[in-house]
Design a protein around this motif. Structure first.
Motif, PDB file in Angstrom:
ATOM      1  N   THR A   1       0.681  -1.174  -0.068  1.00  0.00           N
ATOM      2  CA  THR A   1       0.016   0.019   0.005  1.00  0.00           C
ATOM      3  C   THR A   1       0.845   1.302   0.024  1.00  0.00           C
ATOM      4  O   THR A   1       0.702   2.198  -0.846  1.00  0.00           O
ATOM      5  CB  THR A   1      -0.963   0.059   1.421  1.00  0.00           C
ATOM      6  OG1 THR A   1      -1.800  -1.095   1.177  1.00  0.00           O
ATOM      7  CG2 THR A   1      -1.743   1.324   1.226  1.00  0.00           C
ATOM      8  N   LEU A   2       1.769   1.380   0.888  1.00  0.00           N
ATOM      9  CA  LEU A   2       2.422   2.738   1.148  1.00  0.00           C
ATOM     10  C   LEU A   2       3.791   2.779   0.198  1.00  0.00           C
ATOM     11  O   LEU A   2       4.027   3.800  -0.225  1.00  0.00           O
ATOM     12  CB  LEU A   2       3.047   2.649   2.480  1.00  0.00           C
ATOM     13  CG  LEU A   2       1.923   2.967   3.495  1.00  0.00           C
ATOM     14  CD1 LEU A   2       2.340   2.896   4.974  1.00  0.00           C
ATOM     15  CD2 LEU A   2       0.888   3.938   3.292  1.00  0.00           C
TER      16      LEU A   2
ATOM     17  N   VAL B   1       0.192   3.822  -2.906  1.00  0.00           N
ATOM     18  CA  VAL B   1      -0.069   5.169  -3.113  1.00  0.00           C
ATOM     19  C   VAL B   1       0.749   5.734  -3.910  1.00  0.00           C
ATOM     20  O   VAL B   1       0.444   6.858  -4.466  1.00  0.00           O
ATOM     21  CB  VAL B   1       0.048   5.448  -1.466  1.00  0.00           C
ATOM     22  CG1 VAL B   1      -0.080   7.118  -1.518  1.00  0.00           C
ATOM     23  CG2 VAL B   1      -0.984   4.780  -0.420  1.00  0.00           C
TER      24      VAL B   1
ATOM     25  N   LEU C   1      -3.002   2.947   7.841  1.00  0.00           N
ATOM     26  CA  LEU C   1      -2.860   3.124   6.520  1.00  0.00           C
ATOM     27  C   LEU C   1      -3.185   4.619   6.077  1.00  0.00           C
ATOM     28  O   LEU C   1      -2.718   5.392   5.170  1.00  0.00           O
ATOM     29  CB  LEU C   1      -3.108   2.076   5.727  1.00  0.00           C
ATOM     30  CG  LEU C   1      -2.183   0.691   5.910  1.00  0.00           C
ATOM     31  CD1 LEU C   1      -3.072  -0.268   5.038  1.00  0.00           C
ATOM     32  CD2 LEU C   1      -0.871   0.972   5.531  1.00  0.00           C
TER      33      LEU C   1
ATOM     34  N   GLU D   1      -1.049   7.445   6.998  1.00  0.00           N
ATOM     35  CA  GLU D   1       0.089   7.526   6.352  1.00  0.00           C
ATOM     36  C   GLU D   1       0.026   7.912   4.962  1.00  0.00           C
ATOM     37  O   GLU D   1       0.638   8.522   4.209  1.00  0.00           O
ATOM     38  CB  GLU D   1       0.744   6.098   6.297  1.00  0.00           C
ATOM     39  CG  GLU D   1       1.468   5.811   7.749  1.00  0.00           C
ATOM     40  CD  GLU D   1       2.322   6.685   8.236  1.00  0.00           C
ATOM     41  OE1 GLU D   1       3.340   6.787   7.587  1.00  0.00           O
ATOM     42  OE2 GLU D   1       2.444   7.194   9.437  1.00  0.00           O
ATOM     43  N   ALA D   2      -1.145   7.641   4.343  1.00  0.00           N
ATOM     44  CA  ALA D   2      -1.353   7.628   2.838  1.00  0.00           C
ATOM     45  C   ALA D   2      -1.843   9.246   2.725  1.00  0.00           C
ATOM     46  O   ALA D   2      -1.306   9.844   1.710  1.00  0.00           O
ATOM     47  CB  ALA D   2      -2.585   6.987   2.402  1.00  0.00           C
TER      48      ALA D   2
ATOM     49  N   TYR E   1       1.481  11.059   3.037  1.00  0.00           N
ATOM     50  CA  TYR E   1       2.243  11.215   1.846  1.00  0.00           C
ATOM     51  C   TYR E   1       1.783  11.990   0.881  1.00  0.00           C
ATOM     52  O   TYR E   1       2.444  12.715   0.078  1.00  0.00           O
ATOM     53  CB  TYR E   1       2.486   9.597   1.210  1.00  0.00           C
ATOM     54  CG  TYR E   1       3.035   9.420   0.211  1.00  0.00           C
ATOM     55  CD1 TYR E   1       4.482   9.206   0.223  1.00  0.00           C
ATOM     56  CD2 TYR E   1       2.554   9.503  -1.214  1.00  0.00           C
ATOM     57  CE1 TYR E   1       5.214   9.115  -1.092  1.00  0.00           C
ATOM     58  CE2 TYR E   1       3.233   9.381  -2.280  1.00  0.00           C
ATOM     59  CZ  TYR E   1       4.642   9.329  -2.279  1.00  0.00           C
ATOM     60  OH  TYR E   1       5.312   8.946  -3.434  1.00  0.00           O
TER      61      TYR E   1
END
Length: 538
Positions: free
Chosen positions: A287-288, A292, A322, A325-326, A329
Motif C-alpha cells: 500500500t505505502l 499510494v 494506512l 500514512e497515505a 504522503y
C-alpha cells in the motif's frame, strides 16, 4: 422512476405464508368463527444489536402486498392437492370462500415508515375478520422484520461513522440471495447509506451507484507493455496525447523507484478508461511503497491533463494507520509539487468493516472519507433477526392475551393507541399506550404512566407536545399516500437527531420508556390474573 414500494419478488403473494395459517383459516371457517371481529398487533419485544431503538421499515412493501392479495386459481388448485392428502372429506366450499377472499373488511393502522420505535409498541394494528387477518400474519412479518433490521443496522453504522462520512453499500455478493440483496440495498439507503454497488438496486430504487475496480484488474497487468492504448485527451491542449509517457515522466520527477510496474500500468489503463472518476485500489502489492505512490503519479498526470482524480481505496491491513500514512504522503507531495488539487484526494476504506470497527477508527483519528461496507451490514451479522411477532389482542370486541411464565412474552391486550410525549426541547420522553376507547392525553396534563409489568415503576409526566403514532393506512384499500424514500430517509435522520444521546450511544444505552395508561394497566393486569392458573399445594 420505478415504484419504490412495489413487490420486487413474484413470490410475494397469498401463498407466501406458513401452512398453519391455511389450516387455521380452515378451522376458523369450519367452526363458523372466520368472520369474528379481531384485532392483531405486529410488534417486537427487544431492540436489536444490543441497542435501545429500532427503525420501522417495510410499510410500503406491506401495503403493496395487501393491494395484490388474492388466491389465484393455481393457488387454490395447489391448496386442494395438499390439504386433501390430510383429510379426504375436506369441505370443498372452503376453497370457494378462499377464492373470493378480499381485504375489503380489513383495516390497518401503522406508525409512519421510518419511525424510531420501541419494544411492545405495535408497528401495525390489523383489524377485521379473524380468518383473513390470520392469513396476513406471516407475510407481514416477513416484509417488516428484515426491512426494519437492516434499516436499524444502517442507522447505527451512520451514527458510528458520523454525518460527514460517505457510506457505500457493497453487500450484493455476500447477501442471502438476490432477494436479500435487493431488500438490503433499499433499506441500507433509507438508513443513511449514500450509494450502492448493486446496479439493479440502483436502477429500481434510484440509488446512486458506486464502484471502482478489483484486485483482478490490477493483477491482469504485468508491465506497461500490456497497455494496448496509451492516448488520453488532454483538456488543456485540446488534443489526444500519450498519457503513459507523461506518467513515466512524472514518476521520474517524483523519484519513485519501488513501485510495482504492473500496478502502475493498471492505474494508467483505468485512468484512460475513467479519467473523470479515477479511484485506485492501492493494496494489491504494498500500500505505502507501491499503491499510494503509483496513485499519486497517475493522479498528478491526470490533473496535468485537466482532470480531477477522486482518490484511493484501502482494502486490507491496518486501515486507520494506512489512511493516516497515505494522507501524510499525499499532502507532502501536494505541497512539494504545488498542486492543491491532489490534496483533495478521497480515501475510501473497505474490508469486513462493522459498527465497532467504525468506532475504533474514530478513536484512532483516522483519515478515511468513505467506507465501503458489505457483509456485516447486509447480513446483519451481529443479529440475524428482529424477532417481530403478530399477536391476537382482541376477539369479538373483548381483549385477550397470551400468558407466559416468561413475563417478557406476555402480550398486552386490547385495541390500543400509542402516543409519543415530548419535553420542552422537543425531545421524545416516552411512548404511552392507551385503550382506544379512552380520551386521548392532553398537553399540559399531569398523566400517570405505568410500567407494563412492574407495579412499582410508575411516573407522572406533563408533556409539552403529544404525537399520535398510529395512522389508518388501509381501510379496504390504501387510504394514505405513502411517502417517497427520500422523505423517509430524511425523516429517519431527523428523528435520530432528536433522541437523547444516551438512548443511541453504543455502550450501555439508556432504555427508552414505554408505558401504559392507568386504565390500560388495570385492564391488562386484571385479565392477566384471570387467565393465569392458580397452583394448589397439598
Amino acid at each position: 422512476m420505478s415504484n419504490p414500494f412495489r413487490c420486487n419478488n413474484s413470490y410475494v403473494g397469498a401463498l407466501l405464508t406458513d401452512y398453519y395459517q391455511i389450516t387455521m383459516a380452515y378451522a376458523y371457517w369450519k367452526l363458523g368463527k372466520h368472520n369474528d371481529p379481531s384485532v392483531f398487533d405486529l410488534l417486537f419485544r427487544k431492540n436489536p444489536f444490543n441497542g435501545e431503538f429500532t427503525v420501522f421499515a417495510g410499510l410500503g412493501s406491506a401495503m403493496r402486498y395487501l393491494q395484490e392479495f388474492r388466491f389465484s386459481d393455481d393457488d387454490i388448485a395447489y391448496l386442494k392437492s395438499i390439504m386433501l392428502n390430510q383429510r379426504d372429506d375436506l369441505d370443498s366450499a372452503f376453497f370457494d370462500w378462499l377464492k373470493n377472499t378480499t381485504l375489503r373488511d380489513v383495516k390497518v393502522y401503522a406508525v409512519d415508515e421510518g419511525t424510531v420505535s420501541f419494544p411492545y409498541v405495535p408497528l401495525l394494528r390489523v383489524e377485521g375478520p379473524l380468518a383473513i387477518c390470520q392469513l396476513l400474519e406471516t407475510t407481514l412479518l416477513n416484509l417488516v422484520n428484515f426491512a426494519s433490521l437492516v434499516t436499524t443496522n444502517a442507522v447505527r453504522y451512520r451514527l458510528a461513522a458520523g454525518p460527514d462520512k460517505r457510506l457505500l453499500e457493497f453487500g450484493l455478493r455476500r447477501a442471502q440471495g438476490p432477494d436479500g440483496a435487493m431488500a438490503a440495498s433499499r433499506y441500507a439507503y433509507l438508513g443513511g447509506f449514500d450509494a450502492t454497488s448493486n446496479v439493479k438496486a440502483s436502477q429500481v430504487f434510484n440509488i446512486k451507484p458506486s464502484g471502482t475496480h478489483a484486485h483482478s484488474f490490477i493483477t491482469s497487468f504485468r508491465s506497461t507493455s500490456d497497455l494496448k492504448s496509451t492516448l488520453l485527451f488532454n483538456k488543456n491542449t485540446n488534443r489526444a496525447e500519450n498519457f503513459l509517457e507523461a506518467v513515466l515522466q512524472k514518476k521520474k520527477q517524483l523519484s519513485i523507484r519501488e513501485s510495482h510496474e504492473g500496478e502502475l500500468a493498471a492505474f494508467v489503463g483505468y485512468a484512460i478508461a475513467w479519467p473523470n472518476s479515477f479511484l485506485a485500489l492501492v493494496d494489491t502489492y504494498n500500500t505505502l511503497k507501491s499503491g499510494v505512490p503509483n496513485y499519486v503519479t497517475v493522479a498528478l498526470t491526470l490533473i496535468q491533463f485537466g482532470y480531477a482524480p477522486l482518490g484511493v481505496r484501502l482494502d486490507s491491513g491496518d486501515l486507520a494507520y494506512l489512511s493516516k500514512e497515505a494522507r501524510t504522503y499525499i499532502s507532502t507531495v501536494s505541497q512539494r509539487m504545488n498542486e492543491p488539487k491532489l490534496s483533495q484526494t478521497f480515501i475510501v476504506a473497505s474490508n469486513e468493516i462493522d459498527e465497532s470497527t467504525l468506532l475504533s477508527f474514530n478513536q484512532q483519528e483516522h483519515e478515511i472519507d468513505a467506507f465501503g461496507i458489505g457483509t456485516n451490514l447486509i447480513t446483519c451479522q451481529n443479529q440475524t433477526s428482529l424477532g417481530g411477532i403478530y399477536k391476537l389482542v382482541m376477539i369479538n370486541n373483548l381483549p385477550c392475551l397470551k400468558v407466559s411464565q416468561d413475563i417478557s412474552k406476555i402480550s398486552i391486550p386490547g385495541r390500543k393507541d400509542t402516543y409519543r410525549f415530548f419535553d420542552a426541547q422537543n425531545r421524545p420522553l416516552l411512548d404511552l399506550m392507551c385503550e382506544s376507547t379512552q380520551p386521548p392525553p392532553q398537553v399540559g396534563d399531569k398523566i400517570m404512566c405505568r410500567h407494563p409489568f412492574q407495579e412499582t415503576m410508575r411516573t407522572f409526566v406533563i408533556p409539552h407536545k403529544i404525537q399520535l403514532l398510529h395512522k389508518l393506512v388501509w381501510d379496504g384499500g390504501l387510504v394514505l399516500d405513502l411517502p417517497h424514500q427520500e422523505h423517509i430517509r430524511s425523516y429517519i435522520q431527523s428523528q435520530i437527531t432528536s433522541l437523547r444521546k444516551d438512548h443511541i450511544r453504543f455502550l450501555n444505552p439508556t432504555p427508552y420508556k414505554v408505558s401504559l395508561s392507568e386504565r390500560l394497566y388495570h385492564t391488562f393486569h386484571t385479565l392477566w390474573l384471570a387467565e393465569s392458573s392458580v397452583s394448589c399445594i397439598q
